[in-house]
Each structure stands twice: as C-alpha cells, then as structure tokens.
Design an enzyme around this catalytic site. Sequence first.
Site, mmCIF file in Angstrom:
data_model
loop_
_atom_site.group_PDB
_atom_site.id
_atom_site.type_symbol
_atom_site.label_atom_id
_atom_site.label_comp_id
_atom_site.label_asym_id
_atom_site.label_seq_id
_atom_site.Cartn_x
_atom_site.Cartn_y
_atom_site.Cartn_z
ATOM 1 N N LYS A 276 0.748 -1.277 0.117
ATOM 2 C CA LYS A 276 0.137 -0.126 -0.107
ATOM 3 C C LYS A 276 0.926 1.168 -0.058
ATOM 4 C CE LYS A 276 -3.956 -2.044 2.734
ATOM 5 N NZ LYS A 276 -4.763 -1.710 1.494
ATOM 6 N N ARG A 350 -10.196 -11.641 2.052
ATOM 7 C CA ARG A 350 -11.338 -12.758 1.478
ATOM 8 C C ARG A 350 -10.714 -13.917 1.544
ATOM 9 N NH1 ARG A 350 -11.447 -9.084 -3.903
ATOM 10 N NH2 ARG A 350 -11.049 -7.670 -2.525
HETATM 11 N N1 BES Z 1 -8.056 -3.646 4.263
HETATM 12 C C1 BES Z 1 -8.298 -3.182 2.913
HETATM 13 C C2 BES Z 1 -9.734 -2.550 2.986
HETATM 14 C C3 BES Z 1 -9.513 -1.247 3.556
HETATM 15 C C4 BES Z 1 -9.253 0.093 3.219
HETATM 16 C C5 BES Z 1 -10.142 -1.159 4.727
HETATM 17 C C6 BES Z 1 -9.200 1.244 3.742
HETATM 18 C C7 BES Z 1 -10.339 0.007 5.825
HETATM 19 C C8 BES Z 1 -9.905 1.184 5.028
HETATM 20 C C9 BES Z 1 -8.234 -4.509 2.148
HETATM 21 O O1 BES Z 1 -7.491 -5.549 2.645
HETATM 22 C C10 BES Z 1 -7.602 -3.996 0.775
HETATM 23 O O2 BES Z 1 -6.718 -3.712 0.753
HETATM 24 N N2 BES Z 1 -8.589 -4.068 -0.073
HETATM 25 C C11 BES Z 1 -8.312 -3.632 -1.371
HETATM 26 C C12 BES Z 1 -8.625 -4.715 -2.256
HETATM 27 C C13 BES Z 1 -8.217 -4.365 -3.875
HETATM 28 C C14 BES Z 1 -6.782 -4.681 -3.801
HETATM 29 C C15 BES Z 1 -8.814 -5.396 -4.932
HETATM 30 C C16 BES Z 1 -8.802 -2.347 -1.778
HETATM 31 O O3 BES Z 1 -9.878 -1.974 -1.269
HETATM 32 O O4 BES Z 1 -8.043 -1.506 -2.268
HETATM 33 MN MN MN Z 2 -5.625 -5.314 1.798
#
Ligand code: BES
Ligand code: MN
Length: 498
Positions: A276, A350
């Site tokens: 990230k 997931r």
């Molecule tokens: N934990 C994150 C989602 C999240 C983002 C929770 C901001 C709380 C605040 C999740 O694991 C994630 O990174 N999701 C990605 C999925 C994508 C890579 C398909 C996302 O939402 O960008």
């Molecule tokens: Mn994630």
Amino acid sequence: MAEGPKLGFAAFTPPSKGVLILFCDEKLQFGPAARRVLTPTGDLVARAAASEKFTGKSGSALELVLPAGLDVARLVIIGLGKASELTAKDFIRFGGAAMGRVPSTATDAVIFADMPSGMMKAGQAADLALGVRLRGYSFDRYKTKRKEGEDKPQTATVTIGVYDPPAVKKAWLGRQAVADGVVIARDLINEPANVLYPQEFARRAEALKKVGVSVEVLDEKTMKKLGMHALLGVGQGSVRDSQVVIMRWNGGKKGADPVAFIGKGVCFDTGGISIKPAAGMEDMKGDMAGAACVVGLMHALAARKAKVNAIGAIGLVENMPDGNAQRPGDIVTTMSGQTIEIINTDAEGRLVLADVLHYVETKYKPKFMIDLATLTGAIMVALGQEYAGLFSNDDKLSERLAKAGEASGERVWRMPLGPEYDKMIDSKFADMKNTGGRWGGSITAAQLLQRFVGKTPWAHLDIAGTALGSPQTDINKSWSAGWGVRLLERLVADHYEK
Ligand code: BES
Ligand code: MN
Ligand code: ZN
C-alpha cells in the site's frame, strides 16, 4: 483503556455539588422530578433559555454555571425534541449527549432520568446509562502526559436519578454486557499492531472464558492439517504466527443449531508484496475490526446469558511483505478444495475469510453465518461512513439485519450479488482469482466469499467505512466506534432467543 465514568443508580435526590443534568422537550417542559428540583430556581431556566435561544431541540443543551437556588456547580438542560416519539437508540444518544456535558474535571454528576411524560421506564433509564458509558470511553493507555487544555479521561462518578433503582439496576445488567462488549471491541481496534499481533489477539479472546465462553485456538500446524492454505498464504510473509480462534456460547437449547459470526482479523495490512502507499497506512492496524466485533459480541451474549447457541470464529493474520511472502500469480488451495489465483496480495481479507467460512459451515452447520470485514476501500466510496455494505444470499436475514440496523443506529445497506459479477472473478489458471478488476470492487469481493458458504443463509457486512476513523457522535469520540456489536446483539435478541 481508561476507567471511564463510575456509574450508579439512585432515587431522585437533589445533588449538593457537581453537575446536575435534566431533560426537557421542545416546549421546555420538564418531568415531575426535574420540576421539583427546579422549584427554588424560580424562572431562572426560562430566562436563561430565552437569552440563549435554547428551544429544547433534540440533543441541544443549555448550561448554567452556579445556578441561583441550587447547590450544584453547574446545571445542564438537554433537549429531547418531540418527546413522544423516542426509541431505545434515542435514549442511548441522550445519555451520550448528557455525558458530553460533564467537564473532564468534574468529580460528580447526576442525571435525572425524567421527562415531561413522566419518569423514564427502567429500560429507558438503562439505555441512558449505556449512552453515558459509551460516551465516557477513551483509549489513552499510551498517553503518559497531557498538554494544558487537553481533556483528561472521564473519571467522574455519574449517578442516574431514577424512580425505581432496583428495577433499573436489573435492566442495566443486559445493557452493561453490551457496553462491555463495545468497549472490548474498541480497545482491540485502537490497540497498535506491535502490541496486538495474532497470538496476543488470541490471548485476549481467551479472556472470554471468564464469562463462560469456550475458546479454542487453532495454530498453524493445525491449520496446515486442515488445509487452510488461503489463510496461511496471507500470513506467510509475517514473523508472527497466524491463528484461528473459535468461541462458543451455549445458552440455547441443547443440540440446537448455532448462529455463527465470522470476523476478518488482519492485525496489520501492509498490502503485502502489492504494498500500500504510505499515506494513512497506520489505519491498517484496524483491519481486524471484524474480528474485534465478533469478540465483543460474544462477550455481550455470554455476559447477559443470551438464550442462544452462538459460534464466533476469527481468522487472525498479519499481511506483510518479506522474502517468504506470497506473490501475485501464486495459486493457493483452500480448505474447501477450490483454488484461488492471487492477483493482488492486498486483497487478503477474502482469502482469510474463505477458509474460516468453509470451516464454520462444514463443522458447525449453523443456522446462518454473518461475517464482518473491513474488506474493501470501494465500500467507502459507495456508502461513506454511515452504512455498512450488506451482501446476502437470504432475504429474510437481510431484512432482519436492516431492521436491527435502524433500531440500533448501526445501519446496513443491501448491495447486489449475481452471476454476472461472479463471472468477473473467474481465473485463467485456477478456480477463481482474488480480485475482479476495477469496477464493483466490494461486490466481486463478496462474490468470492459466497463461493465458500455453500447453501447456508449468509450475510457479509463490509465495514471498512463504518469501523475505522468513525464519525464523532454523541456516543463515540474514539477512533473506533466498535461498530457492529450493538447491531448483532439486537439481531440475536429480536429473533434468535427462545
Ligand atoms: N483492508 C483493506 C480495505 C480497507 C481500506 C479497509 C481502507 C479499511 C480502510 C483491504 O484488505 C484491501 O486492501 N482491499 C483492497 C482490495 C483491492 C486490492 C482489490 C482495496 O480496497 O483497495
Ligand atoms: Mn488489503
Ligand atoms: Zn485488509
């Protein structure tokens, strides 16, 4: 966690010091106990209200310092608005609003559970107390000093003045269980990831044994034997061992199918190799909010001896990039036997849930499964922070959740599922891939989960928007509201206890 306010209940008596808090409606009418205590002040309140243009609007407040005729340091009047249409969540909110008017320097406060239509009923006064408790919460374990003007944590003794103290104390017991559950969830979510890693989280879940919950911890060796390679793959880049924790509360009929709650417990989500960006990454210490909610809920159900058989199951991992971390392109075999191609290691929640859902479904054959997960940023784009996304294969369960949401104030908004979306996660190399492309990101995430629930009635709550960086409300000033504990406790109480 700070101690918070010390709560008590006593028959209405005019206090001789500290803060006195009374309620009035939009016509500035008071209840009988408040009228009595205000008698020596004459028309003071009416004059102050006129001068401050205070009209008793719902949640508004009028404050008087050293009110003539009373011995207290401060008199606070809180507006109830139209006092005829109040429900449980309003009394909780008014309790929070009242607590918000207690200065952090105060040592004593008395709140009269009294309104123009008469004394509040035992349940209403207990709801008021729940609001006081939730508003009084702050997470300051790591504050060793405070700058001038910075609020101290609340430590005041707060007494709720009531008509029938024993009846209110009895009604409070159930609410106290819920309040403690919310506080447990908030504490877990606020805790940083260097302290709260999977094994430490599991240890804290084990504290539920004290209220009669049986707690079983699956370590990596056990998970390997079970074939939970999707969950294990997420954790393999971390030096911390992954854990699954199964909590059981058997308060229902012997042998009756349990209800089941499943939580995403990513103790920290760096994104892994698909790392990230730096900005805001610290919030990912809260990527275990789903799991925290399940622990808080199990506490609430057990502590109030809910007449239900309930399973809480949480998948605890840390998503880190290192030499052993999972790569994009890797293919993992889940416990169900289905294979998943990893496209993006940041779509890890997931993967964790796939194995825990399958484990719970096959091992416990629950009446329903509800999972909670801070799953996608996309749900925040769709719904903001006011509603959690609800995805479900069952209309009845969805409707009950929606109703419990309106009643508790922790609201859910149903989103679609369907074969067109499901197709988006088909993979060239495996049974499915872990991301579905740019559009409908919350939906394709839910479609993946659905492939692991069989025919069991199931609901998925995407709480990425509601669980973290919570909007400031009358009943929460903390980074996390502990969202979901009250919603699900309400769902169980309304429909699944006999
Ligand atoms: N934990 C994150 C989602 C999240 C983002 C929770 C901001 C709380 C605040 C999740 O694991 C994630 O990174 N999701 C990605 C999925 C994508 C890579 C398909 C996302 O939402 O960008
Ligand atoms: Mn994630
Ligand atoms: Zn995540």
